[in-house]
Design a protein around this motif. Structure first.
Motif, PDB file in Angstrom:
ATOM      1  N   VAL A  14      51.928 -16.257 -18.765  1.00 39.44           N
ATOM      2  CA  VAL A  14      52.654 -17.415 -19.281  1.00 39.44           C
ATOM      3  C   VAL A  14      51.679 -18.470 -19.807  1.00 39.44           C
ATOM      4  O   VAL A  14      51.880 -19.027 -20.896  1.00 39.44           O
ATOM      5  CB  VAL A  14      53.573 -18.009 -18.190  1.00 39.44           C
ATOM      6  CG1 VAL A  14      54.172 -19.326 -18.624  1.00 39.44           C
ATOM      7  CG2 VAL A  14      54.663 -17.020 -17.825  1.00 39.44           C
ATOM      8  N   ALA A  15      50.611 -18.718 -19.065  1.00 40.31           N
ATOM      9  CA  ALA A  15      49.627 -19.719 -19.496  1.00 40.31           C
ATOM     10  C   ALA A  15      48.956 -19.311 -20.806  1.00 40.31           C
ATOM     11  O   ALA A  15      48.794 -20.132 -21.717  1.00 40.31           O
ATOM     12  CB  ALA A  15      48.587 -19.930 -18.402  1.00 40.31           C
ATOM     13  N   VAL A  16      48.573 -18.039 -20.915  1.00 40.86           N
ATOM     14  CA  VAL A  16      47.894 -17.564 -22.127  1.00 40.86           C
ATOM     15  C   VAL A  16      48.839 -17.615 -23.325  1.00 40.86           C
ATOM     16  O   VAL A  16      48.451 -18.056 -24.413  1.00 40.86           O
ATOM     17  CB  VAL A  16      47.341 -16.139 -21.912  1.00 40.86           C
ATOM     18  CG1 VAL A  16      46.926 -15.506 -23.218  1.00 40.86           C
ATOM     19  CG2 VAL A  16      46.174 -16.166 -20.959  1.00 40.86           C
ATOM     20  N   VAL A  17      50.073 -17.185 -23.136  1.00 42.06           N
ATOM     21  CA  VAL A  17      51.022 -17.170 -24.254  1.00 42.06           C
ATOM     22  C   VAL A  17      51.339 -18.582 -24.721  1.00 42.06           C
ATOM     23  O   VAL A  17      51.348 -18.856 -25.934  1.00 42.06           O
ATOM     24  CB  VAL A  17      52.306 -16.407 -23.857  1.00 42.06           C
ATOM     25  CG1 VAL A  17      53.407 -16.616 -24.869  1.00 42.06           C
ATOM     26  CG2 VAL A  17      52.012 -14.928 -23.703  1.00 42.06           C
ATOM     27  N   VAL A  18      51.583 -19.498 -23.799  1.00 38.68           N
ATOM     28  CA  VAL A  18      51.892 -20.875 -24.185  1.00 38.68           C
ATOM     29  C   VAL A  18      50.711 -21.501 -24.914  1.00 38.68           C
ATOM     30  O   VAL A  18      50.878 -22.122 -25.979  1.00 38.68           O
ATOM     31  CB  VAL A  18      52.290 -21.716 -22.942  1.00 38.68           C
ATOM     32  CG1 VAL A  18      52.321 -23.193 -23.249  1.00 38.68           C
ATOM     33  CG2 VAL A  18      53.630 -21.245 -22.416  1.00 38.68           C
ATOM     34  N   LEU A  19      49.509 -21.341 -24.380  1.00 42.55           N
ATOM     35  CA  LEU A  19      48.327 -21.905 -25.022  1.00 42.55           C
ATOM     36  C   LEU A  19      48.082 -21.270 -26.397  1.00 42.55           C
ATOM     37  O   LEU A  19      47.751 -21.967 -27.365  1.00 42.55           O
ATOM     38  CB  LEU A  19      47.107 -21.730 -24.124  1.00 42.55           C
ATOM     39  CG  LEU A  19      45.826 -22.426 -24.536  1.00 42.55           C
ATOM     40  CD1 LEU A  19      46.046 -23.932 -24.613  1.00 42.55           C
ATOM     41  CD2 LEU A  19      44.724 -22.121 -23.557  1.00 42.55           C
ATOM     42  N   SER A  20      48.275 -19.974 -26.511  1.00 42.33           N
ATOM     43  CA  SER A  20      48.070 -19.289 -27.786  1.00 42.33           C
ATOM     44  C   SER A  20      49.088 -19.741 -28.830  1.00 42.33           C
ATOM     45  O   SER A  20      48.737 -19.956 -29.994  1.00 42.33           O
ATOM     46  CB  SER A  20      48.166 -17.784 -27.597  1.00 42.33           C
ATOM     47  OG  SER A  20      47.118 -17.312 -26.808  1.00 42.33           O
ATOM     48  N   PRO A  37      42.332 -17.748 -26.391  1.00 42.78           N
ATOM     49  CA  PRO A  37      42.678 -17.743 -24.958  1.00 42.78           C
ATOM     50  C   PRO A  37      42.795 -16.332 -24.378  1.00 42.78           C
ATOM     51  O   PRO A  37      42.318 -16.073 -23.264  1.00 42.78           O
ATOM     52  CB  PRO A  37      44.021 -18.468 -24.902  1.00 42.78           C
ATOM     53  CG  PRO A  37      44.027 -19.324 -26.098  1.00 42.78           C
ATOM     54  CD  PRO A  37      43.274 -18.573 -27.147  1.00 42.78           C
ATOM     55  N   GLY A  38      43.372 -15.408 -25.108  1.00 45.21           N
ATOM     56  CA  GLY A  38      43.481 -14.034 -24.630  1.00 45.21           C
ATOM     57  C   GLY A  38      42.129 -13.352 -24.529  1.00 45.21           C
ATOM     58  O   GLY A  38      41.868 -12.604 -23.581  1.00 45.21           O
ATOM     59  N   ILE A  39      41.265 -13.629 -25.483  1.00 49.13           N
ATOM     60  CA  ILE A  39      39.926 -13.037 -25.459  1.00 49.13           C
ATOM     61  C   ILE A  39      39.124 -13.585 -24.284  1.00 49.13           C
ATOM     62  O   ILE A  39      38.445 -12.833 -23.573  1.00 49.13           O
ATOM     63  CB  ILE A  39      39.205 -13.295 -26.800  1.00 49.13           C
ATOM     64  CG1 ILE A  39      39.909 -12.527 -27.919  1.00 49.13           C
ATOM     65  CG2 ILE A  39      37.743 -12.925 -26.722  1.00 49.13           C
ATOM     66  CD1 ILE A  39      39.460 -12.901 -29.316  1.00 49.13           C
ATOM     67  N   VAL A  40      39.227 -14.880 -24.044  1.00 50.96           N
ATOM     68  CA  VAL A  40      38.494 -15.499 -22.940  1.00 50.96           C
ATOM     69  C   VAL A  40      38.990 -14.962 -21.597  1.00 50.96           C
ATOM     70  O   VAL A  40      38.187 -14.614 -20.721  1.00 50.96           O
ATOM     71  CB  VAL A  40      38.603 -17.039 -22.999  1.00 50.96           C
ATOM     72  CG1 VAL A  40      38.092 -17.682 -21.731  1.00 50.96           C
ATOM     73  CG2 VAL A  40      37.857 -17.571 -24.202  1.00 50.96           C
ATOM     74  N   ILE A  41      40.294 -14.862 -21.420  1.00 54.32           N
ATOM     75  CA  ILE A  41      40.847 -14.335 -20.164  1.00 54.32           C
ATOM     76  C   ILE A  41      40.431 -12.876 -19.981  1.00 54.32           C
ATOM     77  O   ILE A  41      40.138 -12.443 -18.865  1.00 54.32           O
ATOM     78  CB  ILE A  41      42.381 -14.495 -20.139  1.00 54.32           C
ATOM     79  CG1 ILE A  41      42.755 -15.961 -20.044  1.00 54.32           C
ATOM     80  CG2 ILE A  41      43.009 -13.722 -18.989  1.00 54.32           C
ATOM     81  CD1 ILE A  41      42.388 -16.614 -18.730  1.00 54.32           C
ATOM     82  N   GLY A  42      40.380 -12.105 -21.058  1.00 60.72           N
ATOM     83  CA  GLY A  42      39.931 -10.718 -20.966  1.00 60.72           C
ATOM     84  C   GLY A  42      38.478 -10.608 -20.543  1.00 60.72           C
ATOM     85  O   GLY A  42      38.120  -9.777 -19.702  1.00 60.72           O
ATOM     86  N   LEU A  43      37.630 -11.453 -21.101  1.00 64.35           N
ATOM     87  CA  LEU A  43      36.216 -11.449 -20.711  1.00 64.35           C
ATOM     88  C   LEU A  43      36.034 -11.901 -19.264  1.00 64.35           C
ATOM     89  O   LEU A  43      35.210 -11.340 -18.532  1.00 64.35           O
ATOM     90  CB  LEU A  43      35.407 -12.339 -21.655  1.00 64.35           C
ATOM     91  CG  LEU A  43      35.268 -11.826 -23.092  1.00 64.35           C
ATOM     92  CD1 LEU A  43      34.549 -12.851 -23.958  1.00 64.35           C
ATOM     93  CD2 LEU A  43      34.547 -10.502 -23.114  1.00 64.35           C
ATOM     94  N   VAL A  44      36.807 -12.882 -18.844  1.00 61.68           N
ATOM     95  CA  VAL A  44      36.752 -13.328 -17.453  1.00 61.68           C
ATOM     96  C   VAL A  44      37.186 -12.197 -16.521  1.00 61.68           C
ATOM     97  O   VAL A  44      36.595 -11.984 -15.460  1.00 61.68           O
ATOM     98  CB  VAL A  44      37.625 -14.591 -17.241  1.00 61.68           C
ATOM     99  CG1 VAL A  44      37.847 -14.880 -15.767  1.00 61.68           C
ATOM    100  CG2 VAL A  44      36.999 -15.783 -17.931  1.00 61.68           C
ATOM    101  N   GLY A  45      38.205 -11.439 -16.924  1.00 66.22           N
ATOM    102  CA  GLY A  45      38.654 -10.307 -16.125  1.00 66.22           C
ATOM    103  C   GLY A  45      37.578  -9.246 -15.971  1.00 66.22           C
ATOM    104  O   GLY A  45      37.387  -8.695 -14.885  1.00 66.22           O
ATOM    105  N   LEU A  46      36.864  -8.959 -17.054  1.00 69.61           N
ATOM    106  CA  LEU A  46      35.770  -7.991 -16.969  1.00 69.61           C
ATOM    107  C   LEU A  46      34.643  -8.477 -16.059  1.00 69.61           C
ATOM    108  O   LEU A  46      34.086  -7.705 -15.272  1.00 69.61           O
ATOM    109  CB  LEU A  46      35.226  -7.699 -18.369  1.00 69.61           C
ATOM    110  CG  LEU A  46      36.137  -6.892 -19.288  1.00 69.61           C
ATOM    111  CD1 LEU A  46      35.531  -6.809 -20.674  1.00 69.61           C
ATOM    112  CD2 LEU A  46      36.363  -5.512 -18.715  1.00 69.61           C
ATOM    113  N   ILE A  82      51.660 -10.370 -27.520  1.00 67.92           N
ATOM    114  CA  ILE A  82      52.681 -11.357 -27.896  1.00 67.92           C
ATOM    115  C   ILE A  82      52.160 -12.287 -28.978  1.00 67.92           C
ATOM    116  O   ILE A  82      52.872 -12.616 -29.938  1.00 67.92           O
ATOM    117  CB  ILE A  82      53.152 -12.136 -26.654  1.00 67.92           C
ATOM    118  CG1 ILE A  82      53.911 -11.201 -25.714  1.00 67.92           C
ATOM    119  CG2 ILE A  82      54.021 -13.325 -27.046  1.00 67.92           C
ATOM    120  CD1 ILE A  82      54.247 -11.801 -24.372  1.00 67.92           C
ATOM    121  N   THR A  83      50.920 -12.704 -28.876  1.00 70.22           N
ATOM    122  CA  THR A  83      50.327 -13.581 -29.885  1.00 70.22           C
ATOM    123  C   THR A  83      50.247 -12.888 -31.240  1.00 70.22           C
ATOM    124  O   THR A  83      50.576 -13.486 -32.272  1.00 70.22           O
ATOM    125  CB  THR A  83      48.926 -14.029 -29.443  1.00 70.22           C
ATOM    126  OG1 THR A  83      49.019 -14.664 -28.179  1.00 70.22           O
ATOM    127  CG2 THR A  83      48.311 -14.982 -30.441  1.00 70.22           C
TER     128      THR A  83
END
Length: 94
Positions: A14-20, A37-46, A82-83
């Protein structure tokens, strides 16, 4: 632990979609800023998944670092899908 990872993932989605979506509306059509935002969250996950294999058991809010990494990657994947769909339909010429 499974339930906490799903909850964390859903909140991050929800946070990533709203921010995107806010960034997509605020920038020009040629800009890719809405995908950051999606790319940053993906890198943080890795990074969290890599840290989970190096560091011992660390729990944050009921989930270990690996769980946070999986939740972040889930959020990044769903958020980027979604973005991309929203961006495509917004700029389609009918």
């Amino acid at each position: 632990m499974f339930q906490s990872v799903l909850t964390i993932g859903a909140i991050l989605v929800v946070a990533v979609v709203v921010l995107s979506l806010i960034l997509l509306k605020a920038t020009s059509k040629e800009s890719y800023t809405g995908y950051f935002p999606g790319i940053v969250i993906g890198l943080v996950g890795l990074v969290l998944l890599m840290l989970a294999s190096v560091i011992g058991k660390v729990e944050i809010m009921g989930a270990g670092l690996g769980g946070w990494g999986i939740a972040s990657l889930f959020a990044a994947a769903i958020g980027l899908i979604i973005t991309a769909l929203t961006d495509t339909f917004a700029h389609a010429k009918a």
